[in-house]
Design a protein around this motif. Structure first.
Motif, PDB file in Angstrom:
ATOM      1  N   ALA A 105     -40.548  12.396  17.329  1.00  0.00           N
ATOM      2  CA  ALA A 105     -40.209  13.301  16.223  1.00  0.00           C
ATOM      3  C   ALA A 105     -39.100  14.261  16.629  1.00  0.00           C
ATOM      4  CB  ALA A 105     -41.443  14.076  15.777  1.00  0.00           C
ATOM      5  N   LEU A 106     -39.152  14.760  17.865  1.00  0.00           N
ATOM      6  CA  LEU A 106     -38.115  15.680  18.329  1.00  0.00           C
ATOM      7  C   LEU A 106     -36.763  14.975  18.391  1.00  0.00           C
ATOM      8  CD1 LEU A 106     -37.283  18.416  19.388  1.00  0.00           C
ATOM      9  CD2 LEU A 106     -38.104  17.755  21.653  1.00  0.00           C
ATOM     10  N   ALA A 107     -36.739  13.779  18.957  1.00  0.00           N
ATOM     11  CA  ALA A 107     -35.482  13.034  19.029  1.00  0.00           C
ATOM     12  C   ALA A 107     -34.979  12.665  17.645  1.00  0.00           C
ATOM     13  CB  ALA A 107     -35.675  11.775  19.882  1.00  0.00           C
ATOM     14  N   ALA A 108     -35.888  12.246  16.767  1.00  0.00           N
ATOM     15  CA  ALA A 108     -35.493  11.881  15.404  1.00  0.00           C
ATOM     16  C   ALA A 108     -34.927  13.072  14.656  1.00  0.00           C
ATOM     17  CB  ALA A 108     -36.696  11.305  14.653  1.00  0.00           C
ATOM     18  N   GLY A 109     -35.459  14.265  14.932  1.00  0.00           N
ATOM     19  CA  GLY A 109     -34.944  15.463  14.280  1.00  0.00           C
ATOM     20  C   GLY A 109     -33.476  15.704  14.570  1.00  0.00           C
ATOM     21  N   LEU A 110     -33.010  15.231  15.711  1.00  0.00           N
ATOM     22  CA  LEU A 110     -31.605  15.431  16.095  1.00  0.00           C
ATOM     23  C   LEU A 110     -30.662  14.507  15.319  1.00  0.00           C
ATOM     24  CD1 LEU A 110     -32.092  15.859  19.940  1.00  0.00           C
ATOM     25  CD2 LEU A 110     -31.974  17.629  18.170  1.00  0.00           C
ATOM     26  N   TYR A 111     -31.230  13.647  14.472  1.00  0.00           N
ATOM     27  CA  TYR A 111     -30.441  12.800  13.562  1.00  0.00           C
ATOM     28  C   TYR A 111     -30.611  13.233  12.100  1.00  0.00           C
ATOM     29  CZ  TYR A 111     -29.622   9.245  17.206  1.00  0.00           C
ATOM     30  OH  TYR A 111     -29.215   8.574  18.340  1.00  0.00           O
ATOM     31  N   PHE A 112     -31.319  14.328  11.845  1.00  0.00           N
ATOM     32  CA  PHE A 112     -31.756  14.634  10.483  1.00  0.00           C
ATOM     33  C   PHE A 112     -30.637  15.213   9.632  1.00  0.00           C
ATOM     34  CE2 PHE A 112     -33.972  17.314   7.294  1.00  0.00           C
ATOM     35  CZ  PHE A 112     -34.747  16.329   6.699  1.00  0.00           C
ATOM     36  N   LEU A 113     -30.264  14.459   8.608  1.00  0.00           N
ATOM     37  CA  LEU A 113     -29.204  14.877   7.678  1.00  0.00           C
ATOM     38  C   LEU A 113     -29.615  14.629   6.222  1.00  0.00           C
ATOM     39  CD1 LEU A 113     -26.039  13.511   9.557  1.00  0.00           C
ATOM     40  CD2 LEU A 113     -26.660  15.920   9.251  1.00  0.00           C
ATOM     41  N   ALA A 114     -30.903  14.714   5.940  1.00  0.00           N
ATOM     42  CA  ALA A 114     -31.360  14.456   4.571  1.00  0.00           C
ATOM     43  C   ALA A 114     -30.705  15.439   3.599  1.00  0.00           C
ATOM     44  CB  ALA A 114     -32.877  14.567   4.494  1.00  0.00           C
ATOM     45  N   PRO A 115     -30.159  14.949   2.504  1.00  0.00           N
ATOM     46  CA  PRO A 115     -29.462  15.846   1.567  1.00  0.00           C
ATOM     47  C   PRO A 115     -30.423  16.642   0.705  1.00  0.00           C
ATOM     48  CG  PRO A 115     -29.437  13.602   0.743  1.00  0.00           C
ATOM     49  CD  PRO A 115     -30.071  13.539   2.098  1.00  0.00           C
ATOM     50  N   GLY A 116     -29.949  17.820   0.287  1.00  0.00           N
ATOM     51  CA  GLY A 116     -30.702  18.643  -0.637  1.00  0.00           C
ATOM     52  C   GLY A 116     -30.296  18.363  -2.070  1.00  0.00           C
ATOM     53  N   SER A 117     -30.598  19.291  -2.958  1.00  0.00           N
ATOM     54  CA  SER A 117     -30.313  19.087  -4.379  1.00  0.00           C
ATOM     55  C   SER A 117     -28.815  19.011  -4.653  1.00  0.00           C
ATOM     56  CB  SER A 117     -30.938  20.218  -5.205  1.00  0.00           C
ATOM     57  OG  SER A 117     -30.434  21.477  -4.791  1.00  0.00           O
ATOM     58  N   ASP A 118     -27.999  19.521  -3.732  1.00  0.00           N
ATOM     59  CA  ASP A 118     -26.544  19.444  -3.889  1.00  0.00           C
ATOM     60  C   ASP A 118     -25.952  18.190  -3.262  1.00  0.00           C
ATOM     61  OD1 ASP A 118     -26.950  20.023  -1.244  1.00  0.00           O
ATOM     62  OD2 ASP A 118     -25.673  21.804  -1.196  1.00  0.00           O
ATOM     63  N   ASN A 119     -26.851  17.273  -2.844  1.00  0.00           N
ATOM     64  CA  ASN A 119     -26.453  16.012  -2.203  1.00  0.00           C
ATOM     65  C   ASN A 119     -25.743  16.219  -0.865  1.00  0.00           C
ATOM     66  OD1 ASN A 119     -27.459  14.203  -4.203  1.00  0.00           O
ATOM     67  ND2 ASN A 119     -25.721  14.747  -5.512  1.00  0.00           N
ATOM     68  N   LYS A 120     -26.001  17.370  -0.242  1.00  0.00           N
ATOM     69  CA  LYS A 120     -25.433  17.658   1.072  1.00  0.00           C
ATOM     70  C   LYS A 120     -26.542  18.061   2.031  1.00  0.00           C
ATOM     71  CE  LYS A 120     -21.093  19.451  -0.882  1.00  0.00           C
ATOM     72  NZ  LYS A 120     -20.226  20.657  -1.010  1.00  0.00           N
ATOM     73  N   PRO A 121     -26.402  17.722   3.319  1.00  0.00           N
ATOM     74  CA  PRO A 121     -27.382  18.217   4.297  1.00  0.00           C
ATOM     75  C   PRO A 121     -27.216  19.708   4.511  1.00  0.00           C
ATOM     76  CG  PRO A 121     -25.595  17.093   5.418  1.00  0.00           C
ATOM     77  CD  PRO A 121     -25.355  16.890   3.947  1.00  0.00           C
TER      78      PRO A 121
END
Length: 419
Positions: A332-348
């Protein structure tokens, strides 16, 4: 009428703390910097909480007003006359309250008003000590802080999604929330009697429950977001991830790694049966469709959520200290370093994008050491996981079979003498 002086009129302040005390016939006085909220409170003296769960409900919170945090003199006067105080401003903002709190309790004391308690709703380990150490330098050396101000830590379990822009524009005070309505707090932190407010659940071993919230609830949310973004980046909502049998199973493994750590840290406080019930209840709540909670919300803010004292790195540190394996927490810690899920504005979230960029360009070691506070051994393990993910990714997605194989392989790293 008794009154609650609530610092922070955000989602938790409105949907949880203000709502509980208002329903117990307290006047709720919010302190905030958002003038739109302040004006709306003072025009209406009420607001709406929509419970979105298996059974929907609408709660009208009444007897409400607000003052601006910028109006320090008014805030000090409110401190002097409040029945009880609360905070829900976030760990980064909390220190900004210390000067006005210090001035307010001095004036309250000088006026002969009695001691006061402050409920710290910050999802922050050692919140009481943080406030105590922040206030003491601002007070006279002989001020009786310990006897005059009760510092009450809490475990905030209520899930509140980010409000849609169109709802906020229509009604800036409305807030959505789940049905869960129990505030776990530190019985020993109160100087006065615990308020007679339905929903308050005082505990004597508060540190154990603060850690349970961080290590199981918050960890579960983070692992769900980071795993889902790796293997199914098209997912938007937490319920989509919980409904995926593989993701659900992987997240439950990570939650149980923390469960075993908690049982070792607090012997006799938690049982296997009790934690199993707690974990299953959380997974069911994570899957609440009508709440509409997003993967972006529960995963974003990596600098805080991956910090050494927070939900992923913190349990990993404690597991290593206790000699317990935690391979899915490390993933989970390593995966977090790839986290770019977009928000409501379609941007991370932009600060997260910067952390991801640093890891891509310079490698993850510095981030794992300086932000996540990991040992040299754990830096090697998490770095190997990070690089394995990078090698296996295809078009920004980690194949599911690769994730499953990774879990099996990383488990061997936790054997004695490995890495």
């Amino acid at each position: 009428m008794k009154n609650l002086l609530q610092f922070g009129a955000g989602n938790i302040g409105r949907s949880f703390i203000g709502q509980l005390f208002s329903r117990a016939d307290y006047e709720v006085v919010f302190v905030d910097v958002d003038q739109t909220l302040i004006s709306a409170f003072n025009a209406r003296h009420s607001y709406t909480v929509e419970i979105r769960d298996q059974e929907n409900q609408t709660i009208e919170v009444k007897n409400v007003r607000a003052i601006s945090a910028v109006d320090v003199d008014s805030v000090v006067r409110e401190i002097a006359s409040a029945s009880i105080m609360g905070t829900a401003v976030g760990p980064a903002v909390l220190p900004r309250l210390f000067p006005v709190l210090a001035r307010g309790i001095q004036e309250r004391h000088a006026a002969g008003a009695g001691p006061i308690d402050i409920i710290l709703c910050e999802n922050l380990r050692n919140a009481a000590e943080t406030v105590r150490s922040g206030l003491q330098p601002l007070l006279p050396g002989d001020f009786p802080l310990a006897a005059y101000m009760g510092l009450v830590e809490t475990s905030i379990g209520k899930m509140v999604p980010m409000m849609p822009d169109e709802v906020r524009k229509h009604d800036p005070l409305m807030v959505f929330a789940e049905a869960y309505n129990t505030l776990i707090l530190d019985h020993k932190g109160f100087i006065n009697e615990v308020p007679d407010v339905p929903g308050l659940a005082p505990k004597d071993n508060m540190k154990a429950y603060v850690d349970r919230k961080s290590f199981i609830h918050n960890l579960g949310h983070a692992a769900l977001a980071y795993y889902a973004h790796l293997v199914a980046p098209e997912m938007t909502y937490t319920y989509q991830a919980v409904e995926d049998p593989e993701l659900r199973a992987w997240v439950k493994i990570a939650m149980w790694e923390s469960g075993r750590t908690l049982m070792a840290m607090y012997p006799g406080e938690f049982t296997q049966e009790g934690l199993e019930e707690h974990i299953e209840d959380l997974l069911q709540r994570f899957g609440n469709k009508v709440l509409g909670d997003t993967i972006h919300r529960v995963g974003r803010d990596l600098r805080r959520k991956l910090s050494a004292i927070d939900r992923v790195a913190g349990p990993l540190i404690e597991a290593e200290r206790g000699g317990l394996p935690a391979p899915y927490t490390a993933i989970a810690l390593a995966a977090g370093l790839y986290f770019l899920a977009p928000g409501s504005d379609n941007k991370p979230f932009q600060p997260d994008a910067e952390i991801v960029r640093i890891c891509e360009e310079q490698g993850p070691e510095q981030v794992i050491r300086e932000i996540c506070g990991q040992s040299d051994r754990m830096i090697r393990i998490v770095t190997e996981i990070y690089r394995s993910i990078g090698r296996e990714q295809q078009n920004g997605r980690l194949p599911r079979q690769s994730f499953g194989a990774l879990g099996d392989r990383i488990a061997s790293f936790f054997l004695p003498g490995a890495l």
